[in-house]
Structure formats: structure tokens, C-alpha cells
Design a protein around this motif. Structure first.
Motif, PDB file in Angstrom:
ATOM      1  N   THR A   1      -2.143   2.583  10.427  1.00 56.20           N
ATOM      2  CA  THR A   1      -3.544   2.149  10.356  1.00 56.20           C
ATOM      3  C   THR A   1      -4.437   2.966  11.312  1.00 56.20           C
ATOM      4  O   THR A   1      -5.591   2.603  11.522  1.00 56.20           O
ATOM      5  CB  THR A   1      -3.637   0.645  10.698  1.00 56.20           C
TER       6      THR A   1
ATOM      7  N   ALA B   1       0.825  -1.213   0.000  1.00 60.82           N
ATOM      8  CA  ALA B   1       0.000   0.000   0.000  1.00 60.82           C
ATOM      9  C   ALA B   1       0.861   1.266   0.000  1.00 60.82           C
ATOM     10  O   ALA B   1       0.438   2.309  -0.484  1.00 60.82           O
ATOM     11  CB  ALA B   1      -0.947  -0.010   1.195  1.00 60.82           C
TER      12      ALA B   1
ATOM     13  N   SER C   1      -7.002   5.722  12.758  1.00 61.34           N
ATOM     14  CA  SER C   1      -8.148   6.424  12.167  1.00 61.34           C
ATOM     15  C   SER C   1      -7.840   7.930  12.135  1.00 61.34           C
ATOM     16  O   SER C   1      -6.951   8.414  12.853  1.00 61.34           O
ATOM     17  CB  SER C   1      -9.393   6.184  13.007  1.00 61.34           C
ATOM     18  N   GLU C   2      -8.642   8.644  11.334  1.00 62.79           N
ATOM     19  CA  GLU C   2      -8.485  10.096  11.229  1.00 62.79           C
ATOM     20  C   GLU C   2      -8.650  10.735  12.617  1.00 62.79           C
ATOM     21  O   GLU C   2      -7.877  11.627  12.999  1.00 62.79           O
ATOM     22  CB  GLU C   2      -9.566  10.614  10.271  1.00 62.79           C
TER      23      GLU C   2
ATOM     24  N   GLN D   1      -4.538   3.984   3.268  1.00 68.76           N
ATOM     25  CA  GLN D   1      -5.441   3.022   3.920  1.00 68.76           C
ATOM     26  C   GLN D   1      -6.456   2.443   2.936  1.00 68.76           C
ATOM     27  O   GLN D   1      -6.862   1.289   3.065  1.00 68.76           O
ATOM     28  CB  GLN D   1      -6.128   3.669   5.124  1.00 68.76           C
ATOM     29  N   GLU D   2      -6.850   3.250   1.934  1.00 73.80           N
ATOM     30  CA  GLU D   2      -7.766   2.708   0.907  1.00 73.80           C
ATOM     31  C   GLU D   2      -7.093   1.541   0.183  1.00 73.80           C
ATOM     32  O   GLU D   2      -7.690   0.487  -0.018  1.00 73.80           O
ATOM     33  CB  GLU D   2      -8.147   3.794  -0.102  1.00 73.80           C
ATOM     34  N   LYS D   3      -5.825   1.750  -0.178  1.00 69.52           N
ATOM     35  CA  LYS D   3      -5.091   0.676  -0.884  1.00 69.52           C
ATOM     36  C   LYS D   3      -4.916  -0.522   0.042  1.00 69.52           C
ATOM     37  O   LYS D   3      -5.099  -1.677  -0.346  1.00 69.52           O
ATOM     38  CB  LYS D   3      -3.711   1.171  -1.332  1.00 69.52           C
ATOM     39  N   TYR D   4      -4.561  -0.239   1.282  1.00 67.85           N
ATOM     40  CA  TYR D   4      -4.322  -1.291   2.278  1.00 67.85           C
ATOM     41  C   TYR D   4      -5.579  -2.151   2.455  1.00 67.85           C
ATOM     42  O   TYR D   4      -5.526  -3.373   2.422  1.00 67.85           O
ATOM     43  CB  TYR D   4      -3.909  -0.628   3.597  1.00 67.85           C
ATOM     44  N   ASN D   5      -6.724  -1.494   2.609  1.00 67.12           N
ATOM     45  CA  ASN D   5      -7.972  -2.220   2.859  1.00 67.12           C
ATOM     46  C   ASN D   5      -8.454  -2.999   1.642  1.00 67.12           C
ATOM     47  O   ASN D   5      -9.213  -3.955   1.777  1.00 67.12           O
ATOM     48  CB  ASN D   5      -9.067  -1.256   3.336  1.00 67.12           C
ATOM     49  N   ALA D   6      -8.002  -2.570   0.453  1.00 68.03           N
ATOM     50  CA  ALA D   6      -8.457  -3.258  -0.765  1.00 68.03           C
ATOM     51  C   ALA D   6      -7.676  -4.550  -1.023  1.00 68.03           C
ATOM     52  O   ALA D   6      -8.082  -5.377  -1.833  1.00 68.03           O
ATOM     53  CB  ALA D   6      -8.322  -2.311  -1.955  1.00 68.03           C
TER      54      ALA D   6
ATOM     55  N   ARG E   1      -5.055   8.634   4.135  1.00 72.68           N
ATOM     56  CA  ARG E   1      -6.336   8.255   3.502  1.00 72.68           C
ATOM     57  C   ARG E   1      -6.113   7.350   2.280  1.00 72.68           C
ATOM     58  O   ARG E   1      -6.598   6.214   2.275  1.00 72.68           O
ATOM     59  CB  ARG E   1      -7.138   9.505   3.157  1.00 72.68           C
ATOM     60  N   PRO E   2      -5.364   7.804   1.264  1.00 70.59           N
ATOM     61  CA  PRO E   2      -5.166   6.912   0.097  1.00 70.59           C
ATOM     62  C   PRO E   2      -4.383   5.647   0.447  1.00 70.59           C
ATOM     63  O   PRO E   2      -4.634   4.581  -0.114  1.00 70.59           O
ATOM     64  CB  PRO E   2      -4.391   7.775  -0.899  1.00 70.59           C
TER      65      PRO E   2
END
Ligand code: AQP
Length: 341
Positions: free
Chosen positions: A210, A69, A212-213, A300-305, A297-298
Motif C-alpha cells: 500500500t 486485489a 505511495s509512489e 492499488q486501484e483494485k484494492y481501493n475499489a 498502480r493497478p
């Protein structure tokens, strides 16, 4: 001309944080374009302190997902799990016969970690630098991108490589560390005299990749600052000698926060000073939180996908790619020491 090789790794333990990213992974992502790159999830290192088997299994995948990620590209770099290539442990054993106990006793990481738990320290923790030397030397690594805390371990790697070469003939490449000035030592948000650390007792020490905001904003708000109100970047005063206590004349807490801001936004510290001229810590911290959240943000999006299955496939392919290199080097080493193959 063939590319130079880099090797580095991170332990699947604790929560990977901005220090791991800025001190190590960020450089890997850049370097992978110009170097033949090998990145390892060092599970053998992680068990040098007690680990829960269920947790470490999950962490191994988590760390590999973090690599991916952050931008490590498996088409450019080999990513694998250390224990999938048993040659690491085997070379470690051979190097163990060359290292001196007194050399390992001098290792700062060992002294720090064993001081926390004198009774429970295992042999693995003592031997950690020799395993790290094996990791690096097995692949004829020329460059090792790490944070400042690992420089001493690279030095002992160089010592062992030279010692082996002298005794048995030219075998190992002598590696060089690669560090960046601002990222080499990201300090704890709760204590600018200590590095940001996975094993810190308080979660206010680090920003995990990881987080959160909400957690990021809360932690930055609570980060310690120095006296005064001005947003000023100050460099450390020169140290008289290593044994003397670290006397920070400047603003070490603010310097650390500006370093994080600078590395994540690609703005120079002086530009950040100008941006916040006449403004106070509260405004600066809000700006920093924004920069960190915009980075995470980006990521974590990649990480979660990423799915566990695809990551495991990448890790297996990585191990297959590096295994022949490790096998070849270990055979050479065994021949040199006189083993029958
Ligand atoms: N604070 C840091 N600043 C810059 N670089 C850092 N690194 C670690 N902390 C910082 C670099 O990250 C890579 C991974 O190191 P590791 O897996 O050995 O993890 P660690 O965090 O150093 O060590 P531990 O033992 O899991 O936890 P702590 O932090 O409690 O000691 C390395 O390249 C390291 O330099």
C-alpha cells in the motif's frame, strides 16, 4: 480426477510487503487455476503477539482486500477468516497432545521472536507451529505455498501428521511445501542478510503493497547496495553448515533487488544484467522503481475499489464453503482418539 488441494494464509498484522507477495501470494494466484485452493486470513496466529483490537479488525479486511486485489478469485478459491472456523483451534488442542516441547523449542521463528521480547512471550507464540499444522491438516492439504521462513513449520506439520497416523491409523494427508527459488526469501532493503519483514523497525526495510509512489521511489533510492558499480547477479556461495555465519561472497543486496525486478517484470536476471550493462546503480534503481510502481498502480486501484461490505460477504461465503470440510475432518479425528460424538 479431483484436483489436489492447496492451503495457505497470512497474518493480519503489520504492513504486507513485496516479500509476502513474491514469496506467497503471487504463487497462490497461479496455483488457484490448477488446485482446489483455500486461503485464510490467520487472525488466531496474529494474536500470538500483542495486537490492538481496533487495528486488527481493520487489518483482517485489509489482508482479504490484498488477496483479492492481487488476483485471488473467489470463484476459484475459498477465502476466509481463520477464527470463523473454530475447528482450527480445536484440532490445534488435540495436536498439542502429540507435539514435544523440545520440538517447539527448536523453531527458528519462535527463537527469533522471543529473543526480541524475552519477558513478554506468551504461550500462543510457542504454539504457533501447532496451530499452523492444524490449519493445513484440517483440509487434507497436499501442497502449501509459502516463503522459505515457513519451511520448518511445514516440517513439523508433516511430523505431527505422521505421528497421529501411526498412533491412530491413516487420517491426515502429508503435505508438501511449494516455494520458488527467487521469491522464497526476499531480503530487507536495508539489510540483505535478513528477510523483508512486517515487524521491521525501519520502514526502509520493506516496500508495503500500500506504499505511495513517492515512498517506493524514496525507499529504493535508499536501499543498500554492494561495493562495485556493475549490475551483476551473483548466486550465494554454498553454506558449509547451517550453524556457520552466512558469508556472502557475491553481491547479496543487488541480487535481492534483481530478484524483485525479475519477479515483477517476468525478465530473467541475465536479461536484467544485459539491460543495465555499462550502467550504474542509480540507473538500475530508477528502472526497478518503475517496475515496482507499474506493479503497484493497478494493484492499488483494485484494492481501493473494494468495499468492506463486499469483502465481508466473500469472507463469509468462504467460511461456509470450508466449514463442512473442517467439521468432517475434526469428527474423524475425535472418533479416532476415542471421543463420543
Ligand atoms: N521476506 C519474505 N520473502 C518471501 N516470503 C515471505 N513471507 C514473509 N516474508 C517473506 C511469506 O509470506 C507469508 C505470510 O507470512 P506471515 O503472515 O507469517 O508473515 P510474516 O511476514 O512471515 O511474519 P510476521 O510474523 O507477521 O512478520 P515478520 O516478517 O516480522 O516475521 C508466508 O508464506 C511467508 O513465508
Amino acid at each position: 480426477m479431483s484436483k489436489q488441494r492447496i492451503f495457505s494464509g497470512i497474518q493480519p498484522s503489520g504492513n504486507l510487503h513485496l516479500g509476502n507477495y513474491l514469496g506467497a501470494i503471487k504463487n497462490w494466484v497461479k496455483l488457484q487455476n490448477d488446485f482446489d485452493s483455500i486461503f485464510c486470513v490467520v487472525d488466531l496466529h496474529a494474536i500470538t503477539v500483542p495486537q490492538d483490537p481496533e487495528k486488527i479488525r481493520k487489518k483482517i479486511i485489509e489482508v482479504a482486500k490484498i488477496y483479492l486485489a492481487c488476483g485471488i478469485d473467489p470463484k476459484k478459491s475459498a477465502i476466509f477468516i481463520q477464527s470463523h472456523v473454530p475447528e482450527h483451534a480445536e484440532l490445534c488442542w488435540i495436536l498439542n497432545t502429540l507435539v514435544k516441547i523440545s520440538e517447539l523449542e527448536r523453531m527458528t521463528q519462535f527463537k527469533d521472536k522471543s529473543a526480541k521480547n524475552k519477558e513478554g512471550v506468551g504461550m500462543g507464540l510457542f504454539d504457533y507451529p501447532v496451530l499452523m499444522a492444524a490449519d493445513i491438516l484440517l483440509y487434507d492439504t497436499q501442497v502449501v505455498p509459502v516463503g522459505e521462513d515457513q519451511l520448518q513449520h511445514i516440517e513439523i506439520t508433516r511430523t505431527l501428521a505422521n505421528r497421529f497416523n501411526k498412533k491412530f491409523g491413516e487420517t491426515f494427508v502429508i503435505p508438501e511445501p511449494f516455494i520458488t527459488r527467487e521469491g522464497m526469501r526476499i531480503m530487507g532493503l536495508d539489510d540483505p542478510a535478513k528477510k523483508m519483514s512486517k515487524s521491521a523497525e525501519s520502514e526502509y526495510n520493506y516496500i508495503a503493497l500500500t506504499d505511495s509512489e513517492e515512498a517506493v521511489r524514496r525507499k529504493i533510492k535508499k536501499a543498500v547496495t554492494d561495493s562495485g558499480t556493475e549490475i551483476k547477479y551473483t548466486d550465494d556461495p554454498p553454506r558449509v553448515d547451517e550453524a556457520s555465519p552466512r558469508v556472502e561472497a557475491g553481491k547479496p543486496a543487488l541480487k535481492n533487488l534483481i530478484n524483485i525486478y525479475s519477479l515483477l517484470s517476468d525478465k530473467k536476471p541475465q536479461e536484467i544484467e544485459e539491460l543495465y550493462a555499462g550502467k550504474g546503480y542509480a540507473e538500475f534503481k530508477e528502472g526497478l522503481a518503475e517496475v515496482v510502481v507499474d506493479f503497484l498502480r493497478p494493484f492499488q486501484e483494485k484494492y481501493n475499489a473494494l468495499t468492506d461490505e463486499e469483502v465481508l460477504k466473500i469472507l463469509q461465503a468462504g467460511a461456509e464453503k470450508v466449514r463442512p470440510l473442517a467439521r468432517k475432518k475434526l469428527e474423524e479425528v475425535k472418533k479416532k482418539v476415542g471421543f463420543i460424538l
